[in-house]
Design a protein around this motif. Structure first.
Motif, short mmCIF file in Angstrom:
data_model
loop_
_atom_site.label_atom_id
_atom_site.label_comp_id
_atom_site.label_asym_id
_atom_site.label_seq_id
_atom_site.Cartn_x
_atom_site.Cartn_y
_atom_site.Cartn_z
N LYS A 1 1.00 -1.49 0.24
CA LYS A 1 -0.24 -0.12 -0.14
C LYS A 1 0.73 1.43 -0.29
N VAL B 1 0.85 3.96 -2.25
CA VAL B 1 -0.31 5.32 -2.40
C VAL B 1 -1.30 5.95 -2.11
N HIS C 1 -0.16 -1.56 -4.82
CA HIS C 1 1.14 -0.85 -5.89
C HIS C 1 1.99 -1.52 -6.35
N VAL D 1 6.93 3.78 -8.25
CA VAL D 1 5.39 3.55 -7.82
C VAL D 1 4.63 2.98 -8.90
N TYR D 2 4.13 1.84 -9.59
CA TYR D 2 2.85 2.16 -10.28
C TYR D 2 1.98 0.91 -10.25
N SER D 3 1.13 0.78 -10.66
CA SER D 3 -0.19 1.03 -10.62
C SER D 3 -0.42 -0.14 -11.78
N SER E 1 -3.26 -2.21 -13.93
CA SER E 1 -4.87 -2.11 -13.99
C SER E 1 -4.54 -3.16 -15.25
N ILE F 1 0.13 -0.64 -17.19
CA ILE F 1 1.09 0.23 -15.40
C ILE F 1 0.99 1.66 -16.19
N MET G 1 2.78 6.65 -11.16
CA MET G 1 2.06 6.99 -9.41
C MET G 1 2.63 8.50 -9.16
#
Length: 877
Positions: A40, A42, A49, A60-62, A64, A78, A81
């Motif tokens: 966690k 973000v 993440h 730091v990437y998300s 989806s 990706i 963030m």
């Protein structure tokens, strides 16, 4: 490489390999990736993440996915963030709820210089230097104790509380500031330490219940399980070098299972310290995890250093096939006995015809060929030569390897006779496909001031067949004579001469040795001079009327290379002319006396040189008047040894050891005097120390010089031995097998040492030949030869055996290694042949028998000792 890949592997059938749809996402991040974590990271959301650590950046990437409209399925991407640019080079990182925060994870990065940098999601919190840090180690976070655990370069596990790190002085500077000295900041102190005595590969903290957690440390030779306070719960010594590990929960109460991968492609499962399972992997694992994939629990995921990802599980696939019952029938034992006897007869016949190992057709898995360049290198590759003023040339040799099948572990080694040296003598190849050709090149040149014993080189290739069977293949090549020799002025007089007879008319030396003489008006050049790079000269003469060639030189051993080169070039010349019955012979007296002089010269080199001893005495006697009397006693002992003049290498080593012990004893006494609070006179200890030091250095220098002289003397002896073997073969017209036996007897060593020398080895080999295939009677066969080889007192016994060998060959003796060689020979041998002397009494009888033997020959002086005359000296042609 900077590639980030996300996989969703599916189970496949054995041998199908990876599927394309298993790869969900592949992104090139350009910078090398050190570590990847999921948490966690973000603010404002508790979604997971992806944190990616680079050497100078934290991203730091998300991740989806969007449902696809075609058959390819869901598409993943990706999105960045946020990122932190690091001021220091990162090593590793860990994450967790530092300080007991809820709903988010903080990140701690350890730099290469031992600084911990804490990031609270999008913002940088603080940085602290670990005390005494030299090299970073693995880092982990314990949520139960809210502390960071690492292994320092002092090989001890250290634990630091997060609160202590947070309230300690800022790490902008490593040096203490004035505010720290005044007490405005807190000093960073360690919570607990434990010395494990080795570097750590990884740290893992597990807590499978709320009451206790364990700290697992994987070392280079052991793995440790620690309590929260640093006490050892248990440890296990590993048999193999580990590569990765993973503790996980156990089905047994109060125990923990651990997966440990090692560099032997093995994966071990331990329950505490007990090995429960061991399995073989196709690669060396560098990371291991356990997960649940597609409702399959306990999947072991391993990753190799070359990017091989494997999902596997322990156990076997269940077999649902059940063999149907067959109708039972009664066995006929009589028919089985008959069939068994027939099979045994077939096996017995095969073993008789083919031997123990089945004979198969030789397959050329690897062909090795060598080509020597006809011209010298344009720029000579010779370096650090010791030849003199002459320009030392170099010639290029190319070795080609062509494989028919796939081969592994291919190693090429090239050897030439010293003082010839190679620019490179070792090559390694990895043939991945058949029908490939590899060519390597290297240069050869003369480095020393003496001549090599042969101009032949050998290229040996060792490899493994696809079945794993090791094989060896070799190829020989011949170096040109001009590599070590230059055209020289012929000499009319010489101390040593040899005459080689042929059955064909003489050939122009200009045709045999182009490049060693100038083109003259008369094409029949009958004299030619050779000058070796070492300085010696050889003259070659061809008779105009008879079919003879004469080779002469001032050194006996220098005749070998020119004589051998002459015979080889004559054979090649007549082969090109289509003449097959060309033959060479030698009808002169065997030059054993010259050969024996070289043997004596080499034998004297075994012992320490008189000049070296005089040098030692000169250095030692300078200090005799200045030192105590007991040092003079040591010098007198050395002088006594010098007068004996025959101290061998073992005595020399003992003398060097004594001087070294004396040197250390003087040092200890001087150190005691210097440490004493009340000064005391040195009593000439400093003078004694200086004199002993000079003797140790002189002894060591003399040992090196003596070894070099011994090697040069042995090389000259090998050249002379090759020449004697060649002359014996021409004299008695020996076959190739008989010459091979002579070479094995006279040249058993590549290099003699203090433990095993040429004299005793050759003496034992010749004695064996005289006792077996060249024996005269059963009495000689019954003699027991000594099984222990030692340095002889002198060379008289060896010279008598060589003389006796030549004499028995002259009377029709036959060299062979068959089982019939032990039987007495039935040939008629005129005169009495002496037995092999095994004692002083027998040696005297040998001399008497030999004296009687030589009275039967014409033109020989009676009562001449056998060791002083060659067997054919004075015999008319």
């Amino acid at each position: 490489m900077g590639y980030l890949r996300i996989f969703n592997p599916h189970p496949v059938k054995t041998g199908d390999g990876a599927q394309a749809e298993d790869l969900l996402l592949e992104v090139h991040l350009r910078d090398p990736i050190l570590q990847v974590e999921v948490g966690k990271f973000v603010s404002g959301t508790e979604m997971l993440h992806l944190a990616v650590l680079h050497s100078r950046k934290l991203c730091v990437y998300s991740v989806s996915g969007s449902l696809g409209n075609v058959e390819h399925g869901t598409q993943y991407q990706i999105k960045l963030m946020y990122e932190h640019n690091l001021q220091r080079t990162a090593c590793n990182m860990t994450y967790g709820s530092f300080g007991g925060v809820k709903g988010r994870d903080l990140i701690c990065i350890q730099s290469m210089d031992g600084m911990l940098m804490v990031f609270e999601q999008e913002s940088y919190a603080f940085g602290r230097f670990l005390p005494g840090s030299l090299l970073p180690g693995p880092l982990a976070y314990s949520s139960r104790t809210d502390s960071f655990i690492t292994v320092s370069s002092c090989r001890q596990v250290e634990s630091y509380k997060y609160q202590v790190l947070a309230f300690a002085t800022d790490a902008d500077k490593r040096q203490e500031t004035e505010q720290q000295k005044l007490g405005s900041g807190k000093r960073l102190v360690v919570d607990w330490t434990l010395n494990i005595g080795e570097q750590a590969l990884d740290i893992c903290i597990v807590s499978f219940n709320q009451s206790a957690s364990s700290v697992f440390v994987l070392g280079e030779r052991n793995f440790f399980c620690l309590k929260d306070n640093g006490q050892i719960r248990f440890m296990k010594k590993l048999d193999c070098s580990p590569s990765c590990f993973l503790p996980y929960c156990s089905v047994s109460e109060g125990t923990i299972n651990t997966l440990i991968g090692n560099h032997n492609n093995m994966l071990h499962v331990y329950q505490d310290v007990t090995l429960k399972w061991a399995t073989q992997l196709p690669h060396i694992p560098v990371a291991v995890r356990v997960g649940c994939l597609h409702d399959l629990k306990g999947v072991i995921v391993t990753l190799s250093d070359d990017g091989h990802l494997q999902c596997s599980y322990l156990g076997t696939d269940p077999s649902l096939f059940q063999a149907p019952k067959v109708e039972s029938r009664e066995l006929n034992y009589d028919e089985l006995d008959v069939e068994l006897k027939e099979l045994q007869k077939i096996i017995k016949d095969v073993n008789k015809s083919q031997g123990v190992w089945p004979m198969t057709e030789r397959e050329d898995d690897l062909k090795v060929s060598a080509v020597v360049s006809p011209n010298f290198d344009s720029v000579s590759q010779s370096t650090d030569v010791e030849v003199g003023a002459d320009l030392v040339p170099s010639v290029t040799v190319k070795v080609t390897l062509q494989n028919r099948v796939t081969l592994q572990k291919i190693r090429l080694s090239v050897y030439v006779q010293p003082p010839l040296v190679l620019t490179c003598d070792q090559f390694t190849f990895e043939f991945m496909a058949p029908e490939m050709t590899r060519t390597v090149g290297f240069s050869v040149y003369l480095k020393g001031s003496y001549l090599p014993s042969e101009l032949e080189g050998n290229a040996v290739v060792s490899y493994s067949r696809p079945t794993g069977i090791p094989r060896v293949s070799q190829c020989k090549f011949r170096l040109p004579l001009k590599l070590i020799c230059l055209p020289g002025q012929p000499s009319k007089t010489a101390s040593h001469k040899l005459t080689i007879d042929t059955n064909k008319s003489p050939v122009s030396l200009l045709s045999l040795f182009p490049g060693f003489a100038n083109q003259s008006e008369d094409d029949q050049v009958n004299v030619m001079g050779f000058r070796f790079l070492g300085g010696s000269r050889v003259t070659l003469l061809a008779s105009k009327t008879s079919q003879r060639y004469r080779i002469q030189s001032e050194q006996f051993e220098d005749l070998w290379l020119i004589t051998n080169e002459l015979i080889i070039r004559l054979q090649e010349y007549f082969e090109k002319q289509g003449i097959k019955d060309f033959a060479c012979s030698f009808s002169g007296s065997m030059p054993l006396q010259e050969y024996f002089e070289l043997i004596d010269h080499h034998f004297e080199r075994i012992y320490f040189d008189l000049v070296s001893y005089l040098m030692l005495l000169k250095l030692g006697l300078k200090e005799v008047n200045k030192i105590p009397s007991f040092f003079s006693n040591h010098v007198s002992v050395l002088h006594t040894c010098t007068e004996k003049l025959r101290i061998n290498g073992e005595k020399l080593e003992e003398l060097l050891s004594e001087r070294a012990v004396q040197f250390r004893a003087i040092q200890r006494r001087l150190l005691t005097r210097f440490k004493d609070k009340t000064p005391a006179p040195l009593q000439h200890l400093d003078t004694l120390l200086d004199g002993t030091y000079k003797q140790v250095i002189s002894l060591a220098d003399a040992v090196e010089e003596n070894q070099d002289n011994l090697f040069q003397s042995f090389t000259r002896l090998k050249s002379a031995t090759h020449l004697v073997i060649l002359l014996i073969g021409l004299w008695q017209k020996l076959s190739a097998d008989q010459i091979a036996i002579l070479e094995a007897a006279f040249l058993p060593l590549q290099q003699d040492t203090q433990e095993l020398g040429w004299e005793e080895t050759v003496d034992a080999a010749i004695s064996h030949l005289l006792k077996t295939c060249l024996s005269k009677s059963s009495k000689e066969q019954a003699l027991n030869l000594s099984s222990q080889l030692s340095i002889p007192k002198d060379t008289s016994r060896l010279k008598k055996h060589i003389t006796l060998l030549c004499d028995r060959l002259a009377k029709g003796g036959r060299l062979c290694l068959s089982t019939d060689a032990a039987a007495p020979q039935t040939m008629v041998m005129p005169g009495g042949c002496a037995t092999i002397p095994e004692s002083d009494l027998e040696e005297r009888s040998v001399e008497q028998d030999s004296t009687e033997l030589f009275t039967n020959h014409k033109h020989l002086i009676v009562e001449t000792p056998i060791a002083e005359v060659s067997p054919l000296q004075g015999v008319s042609e």
